[in-house]
Design a protein around this motif. Structure first.
Motif, mmCIF file in Angstrom:
data_model
loop_
_atom_site.group_PDB
_atom_site.id
_atom_site.type_symbol
_atom_site.label_atom_id
_atom_site.label_comp_id
_atom_site.label_asym_id
_atom_site.label_seq_id
_atom_site.Cartn_x
_atom_site.Cartn_y
_atom_site.Cartn_z
ATOM 1 N N PRO A 152 -21.304 30.881 -7.311
ATOM 2 C CA PRO A 152 -22.511 30.510 -6.854
ATOM 3 C C PRO A 152 -23.794 31.144 -7.735
ATOM 4 N N SER A 153 -24.019 32.542 -7.892
ATOM 5 C CA SER A 153 -25.021 33.011 -8.499
ATOM 6 C C SER A 153 -25.055 32.752 -9.997
ATOM 7 N N TRP A 154 -23.904 32.311 -10.547
ATOM 8 C CA TRP A 154 -23.981 31.983 -11.879
ATOM 9 C C TRP A 154 -24.625 30.465 -12.143
ATOM 10 N N ASN A 155 -24.135 29.722 -11.258
ATOM 11 C CA ASN A 155 -24.563 28.285 -11.585
ATOM 12 C C ASN A 155 -26.016 28.198 -10.927
ATOM 13 N N ALA A 156 -26.553 29.284 -10.134
ATOM 14 C CA ALA A 156 -28.046 29.064 -9.856
ATOM 15 C C ALA A 156 -28.974 29.507 -11.126
ATOM 16 N N ILE A 157 -28.264 29.935 -11.911
ATOM 17 C CA ILE A 157 -29.178 30.417 -13.200
ATOM 18 C C ILE A 157 -29.879 28.971 -13.899
ATOM 19 N N PRO A 158 -31.061 28.815 -14.169
ATOM 20 C CA PRO A 158 -31.478 27.832 -14.750
ATOM 21 C C PRO A 158 -30.833 27.100 -15.971
ATOM 22 N N SER A 215 -24.242 48.229 -23.666
ATOM 23 C CA SER A 215 -24.233 47.251 -22.636
ATOM 24 C C SER A 215 -24.861 47.804 -21.378
ATOM 25 N N VAL A 216 -24.989 46.923 -20.527
ATOM 26 C CA VAL A 216 -25.825 47.150 -18.977
ATOM 27 C C VAL A 216 -24.865 46.488 -17.986
ATOM 28 N N SER A 217 -24.738 47.148 -16.935
ATOM 29 C CA SER A 217 -24.072 46.235 -15.894
ATOM 30 C C SER A 217 -25.099 45.718 -15.064
ATOM 31 N N LEU A 218 -24.575 44.546 -14.273
ATOM 32 C CA LEU A 218 -25.690 43.697 -13.481
ATOM 33 C C LEU A 218 -24.846 43.580 -12.245
ATOM 34 N N SER A 219 -25.793 43.828 -11.186
ATOM 35 C CA SER A 219 -25.493 43.227 -9.793
ATOM 36 C C SER A 219 -25.519 41.835 -9.598
ATOM 37 N N ASP A 220 -24.922 41.332 -8.568
ATOM 38 C CA ASP A 220 -25.112 39.803 -8.367
ATOM 39 C C ASP A 220 -26.678 39.421 -8.177
ATOM 40 N N GLU A 221 -27.401 40.374 -7.756
ATOM 41 C CA GLU A 221 -28.761 40.043 -7.469
ATOM 42 C C GLU A 221 -29.676 40.071 -8.743
ATOM 43 N N GLN A 222 -29.135 40.846 -9.572
ATOM 44 C CA GLN A 222 -29.713 40.826 -10.975
ATOM 45 C C GLN A 222 -29.322 39.881 -12.234
ATOM 46 N N LEU A 223 -28.398 39.060 -11.520
ATOM 47 C CA LEU A 223 -27.707 38.066 -12.654
ATOM 48 C C LEU A 223 -28.779 37.238 -12.906
ATOM 49 N N SER A 224 -29.825 37.007 -12.454
ATOM 50 C CA SER A 224 -30.759 35.836 -12.695
ATOM 51 C C SER A 224 -31.525 36.498 -13.864
ATOM 52 N N THR A 225 -31.494 37.657 -14.267
ATOM 53 C CA THR A 225 -32.394 38.150 -15.431
ATOM 54 C C THR A 225 -31.517 37.508 -16.777
ATOM 55 N N VAL A 226 -30.383 37.142 -16.778
ATOM 56 C CA VAL A 226 -29.644 36.788 -18.017
ATOM 57 C C VAL A 226 -30.225 35.116 -18.240
ATOM 58 N N ASP A 227 -30.893 34.490 -17.453
ATOM 59 C CA ASP A 227 -31.614 33.254 -17.982
ATOM 60 C C ASP A 227 -32.237 33.486 -19.273
ATOM 61 N N ALA A 228 -31.918 32.544 -20.158
ATOM 62 C CA ALA A 228 -32.790 32.459 -21.516
ATOM 63 C C ALA A 228 -32.441 31.164 -22.168
ATOM 64 N N ASP A 229 -32.990 30.833 -23.242
ATOM 65 C CA ASP A 229 -32.855 29.417 -23.913
ATOM 66 C C ASP A 229 -31.310 29.009 -24.035
ATOM 67 N N LEU A 230 -30.411 30.188 -24.280
ATOM 68 C CA LEU A 230 -29.214 30.140 -24.455
ATOM 69 C C LEU A 230 -28.259 31.282 -23.929
ATOM 70 N N ILE A 231 -27.137 31.060 -23.072
ATOM 71 C CA ILE A 231 -26.467 32.043 -22.869
ATOM 72 C C ILE A 231 -24.856 31.970 -23.250
#
Length: 332
Positions: A281-287, A249-265
């Protein structure tokens, strides 16, 4: 970390480990042997610590690794002691509701990462299963001083023993190698059928995400990721690039959370409320989240998805596939 109770300690301690690491009596049947000579050992299992030779069929088994007890039960063996990693509770013997062959006599529920070795020894086991575990040398040596111990698979320290390897190792140790292969074949066929019904999922990217009280994280080399890959998905390359050998696993900062954007989460909380994810808010900003391509799973589905034993995976497959279908409807 202190241990509030055996049933809660495992996943809580492992959640902390997750972020810390990423930031820096047997049934009959097959006896697991090639031959049948009287002088042969009952079973020999290859582990990270070398060959473990089990001279006689074990009668008192203690199952300590992540999911080891459920696999033993599926193979027809009731451990006299077990670890409750997910936190099901002593009232249900530390196993999930998907387990078909449950205990006829409740086991002693033992610790997980903070293990009481005296309590293990008091059960007088003749075999200890610690197959999907931390794989620490000291832990192994202390257990092996009590009884024959099947530790992690070769290269499987830090919970990196694969699900298939775990089933095979436990099956061999318990004299049920043939049944273990049958279980794996049944599992493979179930996933192949689900994937075959959804060719549109092939090569779509996925991120498997969690949040604990200590922050965000994503899985890299883990059974949860393997689950999604068996359905045809590909791990999000940005998350994969953050991973390192020996870490799952890897830990993610709030600033890194956008990297989880994918076809499916696929995301789930660990010992926090679901709203800690869904209202962030950071979660909901992910496309993918904004477009409805993100699942937040909880309860028994989250537990089954995380535990990853064959029966748990079957339960999660039945529950998760329809949710994925709904999430990706019209996206292909």
């Amino acid at each position: 970390m202190s241990r509030p109770s055996p049933s809660r300690s495992g996943i809580a301690a492992l959640a902390a480990c997750f972020l810390a690491l990423s930031g820096c009596a047997a049934g009959g049947g097959d006896d697991g042997r090639e031959g049948g000579g009287q002088d042969e050992a009952f079973a020999t299992v290859e582990t990270e610590f070398g060959e473990v030779v089990i001279e006689e069929r074990p009668e008192r088994v203690v199952a300590l690794g992540w999911g080891d007890a459920e696999i033993a039960l599926q193979l027809g063996v009731e451990p006299v002691g077990a670890a409750d990693w997910i936190g099901f509770g002593e009232d249900v013997d530390g196993i999930g509701p998907w387990v078909e062959h449950t205990y006829s006599e409740s086991p002693e529920i033992l610790g997980t990462m903070e293990l009481d070795y005296e309590a293990v020894a008091a059960l007088e086991p003749d075999l200890i299963l610690d197959v999907n575990s931390s794989g620490e040398q000291e832990r192994y040596e202390r257990l092996a001083a009590i009884a024959d111990t099947v530790g992690v698979g070769p290269g499987g320290a830090n919970y990196l023993t694969t699900g298939e390897e775990q089933v095979r190792m436990i099956g061999t140790a318990l004299g049920q190698a043939e049944r273990a292969e049958e279980i794996l074949q049944e599992q493979e066929e179930a996933f192949a059928e689900a994937a075959g019904q959804h060719p549109e999922w092939q090569d779509l990217t996925v991120s498997v995400v969690t949040r604990t009280s200590e922050g965000w994280g994503a899985y890299t080399q883990d059974g949860r990721v393997e689950f999604m890959q068996e359905l045809g998905f590909t791990l999000n390359p940005e998350i994969e690039a953050l991973g390192a050998d020996g870490e799952w696993s890897v830990s993610l900062s709030d600033e890194q959370l956008s990297t989880v954007d994918a076809d499916l989460i696929v995301a789930f909380p660990i010992f926090i409320g679901e709203e800690e994810i869904t209202e962030d808010p950071s979660w909901n900003a992910i496309p993918a989240v904004a477009e409805g391509r993100a699942l937040v799973i909880t309860g028994e589905l989250s537990q089954a998805f995380s535990l990853g034993t064959p029966e748990a995976r079957g339960y999660a497959l039945d529950q998760l596939v329809p949710l994925i279908e709904d999430s990706l409807a019209g996206q292909a």
